[in-house]
Design an enzyme around this catalytic site. Structure first.
Site, PDB file in Angstrom:
ATOM      1  N   GLU A  65      33.808  14.702  55.275  1.00  0.00           N
ATOM      2  CA  GLU A  65      34.589  14.692  54.036  1.00  0.00           C
ATOM      3  C   GLU A  65      35.136  16.087  53.780  1.00  0.00           C
ATOM      4  O   GLU A  65      34.407  17.060  53.943  1.00  0.00           O
ATOM      5  CB  GLU A  65      33.709  14.256  52.856  1.00  0.00           C
ATOM      6  N   HIS A  79      35.311   9.786  47.779  1.00  0.00           N
ATOM      7  CA  HIS A  79      33.964  10.051  47.240  1.00  0.00           C
ATOM      8  C   HIS A  79      34.025  10.240  45.722  1.00  0.00           C
ATOM      9  O   HIS A  79      33.666  11.296  45.190  1.00  0.00           O
ATOM     10  CB  HIS A  79      33.341  11.290  47.915  1.00  0.00           C
ATOM     11  N   ARG A 121      26.370   6.708  51.878  1.00  0.00           N
ATOM     12  CA  ARG A 121      26.672   7.927  52.620  1.00  0.00           C
ATOM     13  C   ARG A 121      27.425   7.533  53.885  1.00  0.00           C
ATOM     14  O   ARG A 121      27.118   6.507  54.504  1.00  0.00           O
ATOM     15  CB  ARG A 121      25.378   8.647  53.020  1.00  0.00           C
ATOM     16  N   SER A 161      33.535   7.153  43.574  1.00  0.00           N
ATOM     17  CA  SER A 161      33.230   5.864  42.934  1.00  0.00           C
ATOM     18  C   SER A 161      32.353   6.029  41.701  1.00  0.00           C
ATOM     19  O   SER A 161      32.442   5.246  40.765  1.00  0.00           O
ATOM     20  CB  SER A 161      32.588   4.905  43.934  1.00  0.00           C
ATOM     21  N   ASP A 183      34.114   4.691  50.272  1.00  0.00           N
ATOM     22  CA  ASP A 183      34.209   5.820  49.339  1.00  0.00           C
ATOM     23  C   ASP A 183      33.556   7.066  49.918  1.00  0.00           C
ATOM     24  O   ASP A 183      33.723   8.152  49.374  1.00  0.00           O
ATOM     25  CB  ASP A 183      33.531   5.441  48.018  1.00  0.00           C
TER      26      ASP A 183
END
Lengths: 325, 325
Positions: free
Chosen positions: A262, A281, A233, A283, A257
């Site tokens: 975001e 985000h 996170r 992966s 990632d």
């Protein structure tokens, strides 16, 4: 639940409805909703499926949840629903543990090798049509610290070890002889042990204890040649301090990632650092992941309907599904 | 050689002299030379160390080699010294088999995962500061064909299998039950079997049989989703036909570390294809590789001085060191 009543299920999904819901639809009254409609959907509902797992709307709508007994989230991290009212209630919370493990592990191994072989630089030189031989690093024998000993961290540890890396883990408590990690260090010792690793991989659940654990002190303690990978996170990291550490050369690179905001804002300095690899985000999100997420939910839904034990029950005090459950 | 005479050793190295030559220098008269001085250096020399392994100057200077008995090349591929006069002579040829195996295998796994996880596109989007989620591919369970069953191909097969791929090999002769490959297909069957693989990896030695084996017919036989990886020699491929296949979408991508012309000319179309990853003949060149190359040579030099059997003796009819030697 057990009974003859048709349960009412709220599904927070916005415009993108979950696929493959036929079996669930046949056994429940379903209220598909976006964030705005969530309070109305929750009123009188028996269960909530948080399919839009990045939404932060659940706490604000929770006042309307007058008979909810079960919440399921289509992600491994449960931090978006870790608010006090849910935490302190009797509502059972389940997650999608297991769906993303191997896919995220492949991503992590990929960025580790990309760093070792200088792949981002090769692609940049290619764009410039420049032929510039460089020596590269070996992967085998390098040391990796996987921070987070849940199933994703374990999958990462197994795959990195298969590729020849020397892997240790980091969790709440130190312990030895772990089947996947060998040695597990305590999170409290991050600054003390960080210098021993070439790759530090963040995959811990976001809790009060882990929030901001990767800060200036942690990056300063790492080798100047170390790379930091975050597939957990964004809030595990004090992002400004990561940027400072990268600019100062306190660490050699980062593959990120996840981010504390975001999508990553267009003016964020991380976009432009040449030792950073950014992915949005994704992966864990292999082709078919949405179907798999619904399979996991539908399996738990059938269990809940039949009064059988649910899978992936989150310990709401810990903030994750404890190992062995 | 055995004897009390000090042998004369020609070392083709241009401006970049090999490191760590002290032990060899203590036991030989050494003539470090560039391509231009090679005939003079060869005249009266007992042995030749081709340290500049990309040089094509040896055949043209060979007329001056009046007493050479041993040639060692600082590479795995021996094609630069596979000219008739050397091939048909009694001169012993040795290579640097083993130095690059694991490093090249790591590179191959890295580009396989980079393709699966769409890493080049992530880096391109990052340059544009664009946040664009995509679904990615799994690596585990995908099928890879490693064309070339020497030690580098074997290292690739083992590492890809460790990462969960399903691996087969391809060599001169078909056979089953190979410890690293399981099934080995015959090169002659490339077009027939190519459709079964997600990744086709070229690492065969360059010989009359393998030259140009990856041609229009081979690419047409591959899956449209297949990726081609070349870590062998550029001349294994009919490059124009690879470009055509990539442009036509007959295959999905290529990662190329070697080219029929190196450096790749600045106006070559391969530079600009967005489904191609180019690296400048560096996949095996880990930090310390030059020292390791000299270690391998120095070990063989000591053996040669003492009259002991040399390591990595090339079968000059096959064009490589046969397995088990």
């Amino acid at each position: 639940m057990i009974g003859t009543e048709i349960p009412v299920l709220a599904v927070l999904c916005g415009d993108r409805r979950p696929p493959d819901m036929d079996a669930v639809e046949a056994a429940a009254e379903i209220r598909y909703t976006d964030e705005k409609g969530l309070p109305d959907a929750l009123r009188g509902a028996d269960a909530l499926f948080v399919y839009d797992f990045l939404s932060t709307a659940v706490p604000g709508a929770w006042h309307a949840a007058d008979r909810i007994r079960w919440v399921h989230i289509a992600s491994a991290g449960v931090d978006p629903v870790m608010f006090p009212e849910l935490r302190e209630s009797d509502v059972v919370l389940t997650n999608s543990r297991g769906v993303f493990d191997d896919s995220i592990a492949e991503y992590v191994l990929g960025v580790v090798i990309a760093f070792a072989k200088d792949l981002p630089r090769s692609l940049e030189l290619q764009r410039q049509r420049r032929w510039q031989h460089r020596e590269s690093e070996r992967v085998a024998g390098r040391r990796a610290l996987v921070v987070g000993t849940g199933p994703i961290g374990r999958a990462i540890a197994r795959l990195l070890r298969a590729a020849g890396l020397d892997v240790s883990g980091m969790g709440r408590r130190a312990r030895g002889e772990d089947p996947d990690f060998g040695t597990v260090h305590a999170s409290a010792d991050l600054v003390r042990v960080a210098a021993g690793f070439d790759y530090v991989i963040a995959v811990a659940p976001l809790t009060d204890e882990t929030k901001g654990m990767f800060d200036a002190a942690a990056f300063a303690a790492m080798k100047p040649s170390a790379r930091f990978v975050n597939v957990g996170r964004g809030e595990l990291v004090v992002t400004d301090e990561l940027v400072t550490a990268l600019r100062a050369g306190e660490i050699a690179g980062a593959a990120l990632d996840v981010f504390d905001t975001e999508p990553l804002p267009v003016d964020h300095p991380l976009w432009t650092l040449d030792n950073v690899v950014i992915s949005p985000h994704m992966s864990g999100d292999f082709v078919g992941w949405r179907n798999t997420l619904v399979e996991v939910f539908a399996d738990n839904f059938a269990r809940w309907r039949d009064g059988r034990p649910l899978r992936n029950v989150v310990d709401k005090q810990l903030g994750y599904v404890p190992s062995g459950h």
